[in-house]
Design a protein around this motif. Structure first.
Motif, PDB file in Angstrom:
ATOM      1  N   GLY A 283     -22.701  15.157 117.474  1.00 50.94           N
ATOM      2  CA  GLY A 283     -23.710  15.337 118.516  1.00 50.94           C
ATOM      3  C   GLY A 283     -25.054  15.689 117.911  1.00 50.94           C
ATOM      4  N   GLU A 284     -26.102  15.553 118.724  1.00 44.60           N
ATOM      5  CA  GLU A 284     -27.446  15.916 118.286  1.00 44.60           C
ATOM      6  C   GLU A 284     -27.612  17.430 118.363  1.00 44.60           C
ATOM      7  OE1 GLU A 284     -32.196  15.066 119.287  1.00 44.60           O
ATOM      8  OE2 GLU A 284     -30.623  14.178 120.543  1.00 44.60           O
ATOM      9  N   LEU A 285     -28.254  17.989 117.369  1.00 42.75           N
ATOM     10  CA  LEU A 285     -28.504  19.421 117.344  1.00 42.75           C
ATOM     11  C   LEU A 285     -29.694  19.768 118.228  1.00 42.75           C
ATOM     12  CD1 LEU A 285     -28.125  22.298 116.146  1.00 42.75           C
ATOM     13  CD2 LEU A 285     -29.658  21.602 114.291  1.00 42.75           C
ATOM     14  N   TYR A 286     -29.458  20.636 119.228  1.00 40.91           N
ATOM     15  CA  TYR A 286     -30.513  21.260 120.017  1.00 40.91           C
ATOM     16  C   TYR A 286     -30.588  22.716 119.571  1.00 40.91           C
ATOM     17  CZ  TYR A 286     -30.265  17.483 123.597  1.00 40.91           C
ATOM     18  OH  TYR A 286     -30.282  16.292 124.273  1.00 40.91           O
ATOM     19  N   VAL A 287     -31.789  23.225 119.371  1.00 36.09           N
ATOM     20  CA  VAL A 287     -31.917  24.630 118.998  1.00 36.09           C
ATOM     21  C   VAL A 287     -32.840  25.353 119.972  1.00 36.09           C
ATOM     22  CG1 VAL A 287     -31.489  24.222 116.554  1.00 36.09           C
ATOM     23  CG2 VAL A 287     -33.818  24.216 117.389  1.00 36.09           C
ATOM     24  N   THR A 288     -32.483  26.579 120.240  1.00 35.01           N
ATOM     25  CA  THR A 288     -33.344  27.505 120.972  1.00 35.01           C
ATOM     26  C   THR A 288     -33.638  28.663 120.033  1.00 35.01           C
ATOM     27  OG1 THR A 288     -32.418  26.915 123.134  1.00 35.01           O
ATOM     28  CG2 THR A 288     -33.495  29.069 122.936  1.00 35.01           C
ATOM     29  N   THR A 289     -34.905  28.930 119.800  1.00 36.14           N
ATOM     30  CA  THR A 289     -35.265  30.014 118.895  1.00 36.14           C
ATOM     31  C   THR A 289     -34.907  31.363 119.508  1.00 36.14           C
ATOM     32  OG1 THR A 289     -37.515  29.969 119.811  1.00 36.14           O
ATOM     33  CG2 THR A 289     -37.129  28.726 117.779  1.00 36.14           C
ATOM     34  N   VAL A 290     -34.733  32.344 118.668  1.00 37.98           N
ATOM     35  CA  VAL A 290     -34.457  33.708 119.104  1.00 37.98           C
ATOM     36  C   VAL A 290     -35.542  34.616 118.549  1.00 37.98           C
ATOM     37  CG1 VAL A 290     -32.852  35.650 118.937  1.00 37.98           C
ATOM     38  CG2 VAL A 290     -31.968  33.322 119.262  1.00 37.98           C
ATOM     39  N   ASP A 291     -36.254  35.289 119.425  1.00 38.66           N
ATOM     40  CA  ASP A 291     -37.289  36.249 119.040  1.00 38.66           C
ATOM     41  C   ASP A 291     -38.413  35.578 118.252  1.00 38.66           C
ATOM     42  OD1 ASP A 291     -38.461  38.763 119.042  1.00 38.66           O
ATOM     43  OD2 ASP A 291     -37.478  39.403 117.199  1.00 38.66           O
ATOM     44  N   ASP A 292     -38.858  34.411 118.702  1.00 35.71           N
ATOM     45  CA  ASP A 292     -40.010  33.731 118.106  1.00 35.71           C
ATOM     46  C   ASP A 292     -41.218  34.005 118.989  1.00 35.71           C
ATOM     47  OD1 ASP A 292     -42.002  31.891 117.256  1.00 35.71           O
ATOM     48  OD2 ASP A 292     -40.467  30.541 116.467  1.00 35.71           O
ATOM     49  N   GLY A 293     -42.087  34.886 118.531  1.00 38.18           N
ATOM     50  CA  GLY A 293     -43.229  35.274 119.348  1.00 38.18           C
ATOM     51  C   GLY A 293     -44.355  34.271 119.362  1.00 38.18           C
ATOM     52  N   LEU A 294     -44.386  33.340 118.401  1.00 40.36           N
ATOM     53  CA  LEU A 294     -45.526  32.436 118.263  1.00 40.36           C
ATOM     54  C   LEU A 294     -45.320  31.105 118.988  1.00 40.36           C
ATOM     55  CD1 LEU A 294     -48.288  31.901 116.875  1.00 40.36           C
ATOM     56  CD2 LEU A 294     -46.994  30.881 114.982  1.00 40.36           C
ATOM     57  N   VAL A 295     -44.282  30.371 118.625  1.00 42.23           N
ATOM     58  CA  VAL A 295     -43.998  29.069 119.251  1.00 42.23           C
ATOM     59  C   VAL A 295     -42.515  29.056 119.647  1.00 42.23           C
ATOM     60  CG1 VAL A 295     -44.136  26.558 119.039  1.00 42.23           C
ATOM     61  CG2 VAL A 295     -45.726  27.985 117.751  1.00 42.23           C
ATOM     62  N   PRO A 296     -42.167  29.707 120.748  1.00 41.79           N
ATOM     63  CA  PRO A 296     -40.763  29.675 121.166  1.00 41.79           C
ATOM     64  C   PRO A 296     -40.370  28.261 121.565  1.00 41.79           C
ATOM     65  CG  PRO A 296     -42.154  30.628 122.882  1.00 41.79           C
ATOM     66  CD  PRO A 296     -43.026  30.463 121.674  1.00 41.79           C
ATOM     67  N   ARG A 297     -39.206  27.843 121.125  1.00 46.53           N
ATOM     68  CA  ARG A 297     -38.699  26.515 121.465  1.00 46.53           C
ATOM     69  C   ARG A 297     -37.373  26.667 122.205  1.00 46.53           C
ATOM     70  NH1 ARG A 297     -41.569  25.580 116.794  1.00 46.53           N
ATOM     71  NH2 ARG A 297     -42.747  23.611 116.691  1.00 46.53           N
ATOM     72  N   ILE A 298     -37.271  25.976 123.309  1.00 50.56           N
ATOM     73  CA  ILE A 298     -36.083  26.063 124.148  1.00 50.56           C
ATOM     74  C   ILE A 298     -35.418  24.694 124.196  1.00 50.56           C
ATOM     75  CG2 ILE A 298     -35.172  26.770 126.380  1.00 50.56           C
ATOM     76  CD1 ILE A 298     -36.787  28.969 124.916  1.00 50.56           C
ATOM     77  N   ARG A 299     -34.156  24.632 123.804  1.00 52.14           N
ATOM     78  CA  ARG A 299     -33.394  23.378 123.785  1.00 52.14           C
ATOM     79  C   ARG A 299     -34.201  22.279 123.092  1.00 52.14           C
ATOM     80  NH1 ARG A 299     -30.125  20.956 128.161  1.00 52.14           N
ATOM     81  NH2 ARG A 299     -28.471  21.015 126.598  1.00 52.14           N
TER      82      ARG A 299
END
Length: 427
Positions: A283-299
Motif C-alpha cells: 500500500g501507499e504510505l500516508y503519514v500524519t506528523t506528530v507535534d509539528d508546529g511549523l508545517v503539520p501534515r495530515i494524511r
C-alpha cells in the motif's frame, strides 16, 4: 504509533493544523469535516489525503502555521529533487528533523557511536546535484563553496551520473581524504559508481575516523549494495534510510538488515484503493506528523509504497517492519492488470555479480526494456537466467534485455533503476 491511546496525539495535530494553517482548514471544510469529527483511527478514512500538489500550491503562507515565517528561528528550508516532476519547496524545524533522525537511527546499534556526547559527526554527501541544497555544487567550485551551515561537505558529481569526468571523480575522492568524515550520506547508485572508479584508479575511500554510510534518495538496489560492501569491507556500518526532503527520516535499516518505519514521530497508514492494507499486502504510505508546529501534515500521501510485514524484529526495536516497494510513478503496469514494483524487480535481479548498473524501462505501449552495464564477471548463463526470470515475471508484456555501456540518468539527476512511462503519465 501502535498504542491506541497515542491516537490522541493525531487528534491534537489535526486540531492544531485546522486552527493554524489556512490550507488545512479549507481542506477539512471543503469535505464537510471539523476536528471533532475525527474521534478514532477509523474516522481518518473520512478525510481525503493531502498531497505534494497541495503543499506546492499553498507554500509558504498557506501551509506554515500561524506565527511562523521562513525566517523564524530554527526554520530550515528544503527543496526536493523533482523525482516525480516539479520540485517541492518545504520547511522544517531543525529540532523536529533531529528528533525524527534520532528515532530512525535508534534501530541500528552500529550507528550508536556516531552520537558521542559533546561531538558532532563530520558529514560528506555524495548524491544527485538536485539533492545537494547547494546550487553551486559543480566540479569547478571549491570545498568552501559546498560546505552547508551544519558543516556537511557536498561532493561534486555530474548531473548525468555516468557522464561524470575522471577529474571530477578524483576531486571527490581527494576531498573525502581532506575532510576526514565520520559519515557519508550517499545515493547508493552514485556511491557504487564512486567505488567502481576508486577501484579502477587504485584509490581507497577511508578516513582516520570510523566511517559510517547512510544510503538514501533512491532505491538501494542489491547490485549497488554488493559493490559498496565488497569495496568498503564488512566492518563498515551501512544503513538504508527511508526519508523525504520535506519530512526527514521516515525509517531506517536496523543492524540485522531489516527496514523499520518510524511510527513514533508519525502516524503511519498503508493504503490501497482508499482502505488500509493487511500485513503482507502493498500500500501507499500516508503519514500524519506528530507535534509539528511549523508545517503539520495530515494524511500526507507520500507516493511511496511499502509492504508492512507484521511481527517483531530480533533487533529489539518496536518500530514496525516494512519492505520497500518503490514509488507509484515507477511501477510496471502489465496488460493483465497486475503491477510489478521496483522492489520486486530488484528481487528478481538480485546482487548480480556480473552487473554494475541496470535500468528497467517501460514505454507507452507497455513494452519493457532491461538495460544493464556488464562487468568482467558477467557470465552468459547468468544473463540468460535473468532474462528468463524477467520475461516470466513481466508476462504478458514483451521484454527485451540489452547489454550496454551507458544508461542515462533522470531529469532530476537521480538514477532510477525502474521507470514506467505508463505510471508516470497516469500520475
Amino acid at each position: 504509533m501502535s498504542d491506541p491511546t497515542a491516537f490522541e496525539a493525531v487528534r491534537e495535530e489535526i486540531a492544531y493544523a485546522f486552527d493554524n494553517t489556512v490550507f488545512f482548514r479549507k481542506h477539512m471544510e471543503a469535505n464537510g469535516l471539523l476536528p471533532a469529527d475525527i474521534r478514532e483511527p477509523a474516522d481518518l478514512l473520512r478525510l481525503p489525503p493531502t498531497s505534494k500538489s497541495h503543499y506546492r500550491r499553498n507554500f509558504p503562507a498557506g501551509v506554515l502555521a500561524r506565527g511562523y515565517t521562513l525566517n523564524s528561528p530554527h526554520v530550515m528550508r528544503f527543496q526536493s529533487s523533482g523525482t516525480s516532476g516539479e520540485r517541492l519547496n518545504s520547511a522544517i524545524l531543525s529540532y523536529d528533523l533531529a528528533r525524527r533522525q534520532a528515532t530512525a537511527l535508534g534501530v541500528n546499534r552500529r550507528f550508536d557511536e556516531l552520537w558521542r556526547p559533546g561531538s558532532r559527526p563530520k558529514i560528506c554527501r555524495f548524491a544527485p546535484p538536485n539533492c545537494s541544497d547547494v546550487e553551486c555544487a559543480t566540479g569547478f567550485s571549491t570545498m568552501e563553496d559546498r560546505i552547508l551551515a551544519d558543516g556537511t561537505l557536498v561532493l561534486t558529481v555530474a548531473h548525468d551520473l555516468l557522464a561524470t569526468p575522471e577529474w571530477q571523480i578524483v576531486k571527490a575522492l581527494d576531498e573525502i581524504e581532506l575532510y576526514e568524515p565520520d559519515l557519508l550520506v550517499v545515493d547508493p547508485t552514485h556511491f557504487a559508481f564512486l567505488t567502481r572508479w576508486a577501484r579502477r584508479l587504485g584509490r581507497t575511500i577511508t578516513s582516520p575516523r570510523r566511517l559510517h554510510v547512510v544510503c538514501g534518495y533512491t532505491l538501494m538496489t542489491r547490485v549497488a549494495r554488493r559493490q559498496i560492501e565488497e569495496f568498503m569491507g564488512p566492518e563498515l556500518p551501512i544503513g538504508d534510510m527511508i526519508g523525504m526532503s520535506e519530512l526527514g527520516y521516515l525509517g531506517f535499516e536496523c543492524h540485522l538488515g531489516h527496514r523499520h518505519i518510524n511510527d513514533r514521530d508519525f502516524h503511519v497508514e498503508f493504503v490501497r484503493d482508499g482502505r488500509p492494507v493487511a500485513d503482507g499486502e502493498t500500500g501507499e504510505l500516508y503519514v500524519t506528523t506528530v507535534d509539528d508546529g511549523l508545517v503539520p501534515r495530515i494524511r500526507y500521501a507520500t507516493g511511496d509504497h511499502f509492504t508492512p510485514l507484521g511481527g517483531r524484529c530480533d533487533c529489539g526495536s518496536d518500530l514496525p517492519l516494512v519492505r520497500i516497494e518503490g514509488r507509484a510513478t515507477h511501477m510496471i503496469r502489465l496488460a493483465d492488470g497486475r503491477t510489478v514494483t521496483p522492489g520486486a524487480v530488484d528481487a528478481l535481479v538480485g546482487d548480480a555479480p556480473g552487473i554494475d548498473l541496470y535500468k528497467l524501462e517501460q514505454d507507452r505501449t507497455g513494452a519493457c526494456t532491461f538495460r544493464y552495464v556488464p562487468n568482467a564477471d558477467a557470465r552468459p548463463d547468468e544473463t540468460a537466467a535473468l532474462a528468463l526470470r524477467l520475461t516470466g515475471a513481466l508476462a504478458p508484456n514483451p521484454v527485451r534485455v540489452e547489454a550496454v555501456e551507458y544508461i542515462a540518468g533522470e531529469r532530476s539527476g537521480k538514477f532510477q533503476p525502474c521507470v514506467s512511462q505508463i505510471s508516470a503519465e497516469g500520475a
